[in-house]
Design a protein around this motif. Sequence first.
Motif, PDB file in Angstrom:
ATOM      1  N   CYS A  99       0.576  -1.183   0.372  1.00 62.60           N
ATOM      2  CA  CYS A  99      -0.127   0.285   0.011  1.00 62.60           C
ATOM      3  C   CYS A  99       0.667   1.448  -0.448  1.00 62.60           C
ATOM      4  N   SER A 100       1.840   1.573   0.772  1.00 60.80           N
ATOM      5  CA  SER A 100       2.913   2.904   0.409  1.00 60.80           C
ATOM      6  C   SER A 100       3.655   2.179  -0.723  1.00 60.80           C
ATOM      7  N   CYS A 101       4.034   1.099  -1.205  1.00 59.47           N
ATOM      8  CA  CYS A 101       4.744   2.540  -2.087  1.00 59.47           C
ATOM      9  C   CYS A 101       3.673   1.634  -3.338  1.00 59.47           C
ATOM     10  N   ILE A 102       2.126   1.827  -3.291  1.00 57.37           N
ATOM     11  CA  ILE A 102       1.242   2.312  -4.206  1.00 57.37           C
ATOM     12  C   ILE A 102       0.709   3.941  -4.534  1.00 57.37           C
ATOM     13  N   LEU A 103       0.605   4.382  -2.708  1.00 54.42           N
ATOM     14  CA  LEU A 103       0.104   5.342  -2.552  1.00 54.42           C
ATOM     15  C   LEU A 103       2.011   6.214  -2.955  1.00 54.42           C
ATOM     16  N   CYS A 104       3.103   6.212  -3.017  1.00 50.22           N
ATOM     17  CA  CYS A 104       4.170   6.865  -3.751  1.00 50.22           C
ATOM     18  C   CYS A 104       3.658   6.497  -5.072  1.00 50.22           C
ATOM     19  N   LEU A 105       3.172   6.043  -5.481  1.00 51.49           N
ATOM     20  CA  LEU A 105       3.452   6.110  -7.094  1.00 51.49           C
ATOM     21  C   LEU A 105       1.558   7.376  -7.524  1.00 51.49           C
ATOM     22  N   SER A 121      -5.268   3.727   0.937  1.00 51.31           N
ATOM     23  CA  SER A 121      -4.158   3.256   0.668  1.00 51.31           C
ATOM     24  C   SER A 121      -3.433   3.525   2.477  1.00 51.31           C
ATOM     25  N   GLN A 122      -3.191   4.867   3.151  1.00 53.00           N
ATOM     26  CA  GLN A 122      -2.544   5.211   4.217  1.00 53.00           C
ATOM     27  C   GLN A 122      -3.437   4.581   5.061  1.00 53.00           C
ATOM     28  N   ILE A 123      -4.459   4.406   5.191  1.00 48.79           N
ATOM     29  CA  ILE A 123      -5.734   4.060   6.113  1.00 48.79           C
ATOM     30  C   ILE A 123      -4.837   2.621   5.963  1.00 48.79           C
ATOM     31  N   SER A 158      -5.093  12.446  -3.583  1.00 48.78           N
ATOM     32  CA  SER A 158      -6.247  11.638  -4.258  1.00 48.78           C
ATOM     33  C   SER A 158      -6.937  11.015  -3.354  1.00 48.78           C
ATOM     34  N   THR A 159      -7.781  10.512  -3.283  1.00 45.63           N
ATOM     35  CA  THR A 159      -8.439  10.031  -2.805  1.00 45.63           C
ATOM     36  C   THR A 159      -8.118   8.027  -2.621  1.00 45.63           C
ATOM     37  N   PHE A 160      -7.267   7.772  -3.898  1.00 47.23           N
ATOM     38  CA  PHE A 160      -7.043   6.538  -2.924  1.00 47.23           C
ATOM     39  C   PHE A 160      -5.982   6.217  -2.354  1.00 47.23           C
ATOM     40  N   ALA A 161      -4.582   8.203  -2.531  1.00 49.25           N
ATOM     41  CA  ALA A 161      -4.504   7.736  -1.475  1.00 49.25           C
ATOM     42  C   ALA A 161      -4.166   7.643  -0.166  1.00 49.25           C
ATOM     43  N   VAL A 162      -5.262   8.556   0.674  1.00 55.05           N
ATOM     44  CA  VAL A 162      -6.158   8.293   1.791  1.00 55.05           C
ATOM     45  C   VAL A 162      -6.296   6.412   2.453  1.00 55.05           C
TER      46      VAL A 162
END
Length: 191
Positions: A15-21, A160-162, A154-158
């Motif tokens: 999730c953190s790698c995806i968040l980075c992107l 992913s952080q959760i 982005s909403t996806f980033a949030v």
Amino acid sequence: MKVPQLLISESGNFCSCILCLTLFIPVLTSRSARGLSFAAYILETLSYAITLAYSARNGFPFSTYGENFFLTIQNALITILMSYYPTTKSRRTSSNTLSALLTSLGILAGSFALSAVPIPTLAFLQLCTFPLGVFSKLPQIITNYRARSTGQLSTFAVFSQIAGCLARLFTTATEVGDSLLFLGFATALLL
């Protein structure tokens, strides 16, 4: 490590790698950091870096802090990009290059300092990540409110952080049992 723990741990790192992107690529492609708060990223990066240093120097398993490794790098890169690309509709100037260079040097100096401070000092700094986490969110909330937009956020980033915070809570509780880390990830989840 048991299979469910490994899956949860690796899902947090994924999730953190995806968040980075989801944050890094839009800033690069649009050549704009519009909607992102520089102050928020400085504070958040510092909080992540402290947790990373605290965990690594205490010899905790990477599965309990791997996400912080990726998030620290991601936030450091985004912070450098934010100092280079404008966060508003203004144009990039030569002073942006100097700003990016100084930001990079500041990040390197901070990294060195965190690797050199004594462990008791690092434990105190880990305790300071709770208010840092809270204060790192306030500038971003204010920026979003004033712009009436989330810009590159982005909403996806949030989400992913959760997911990453939930994974870290689990691995910290089952593999390390460090209450400072657990409270830090619990605070991050609430924010």
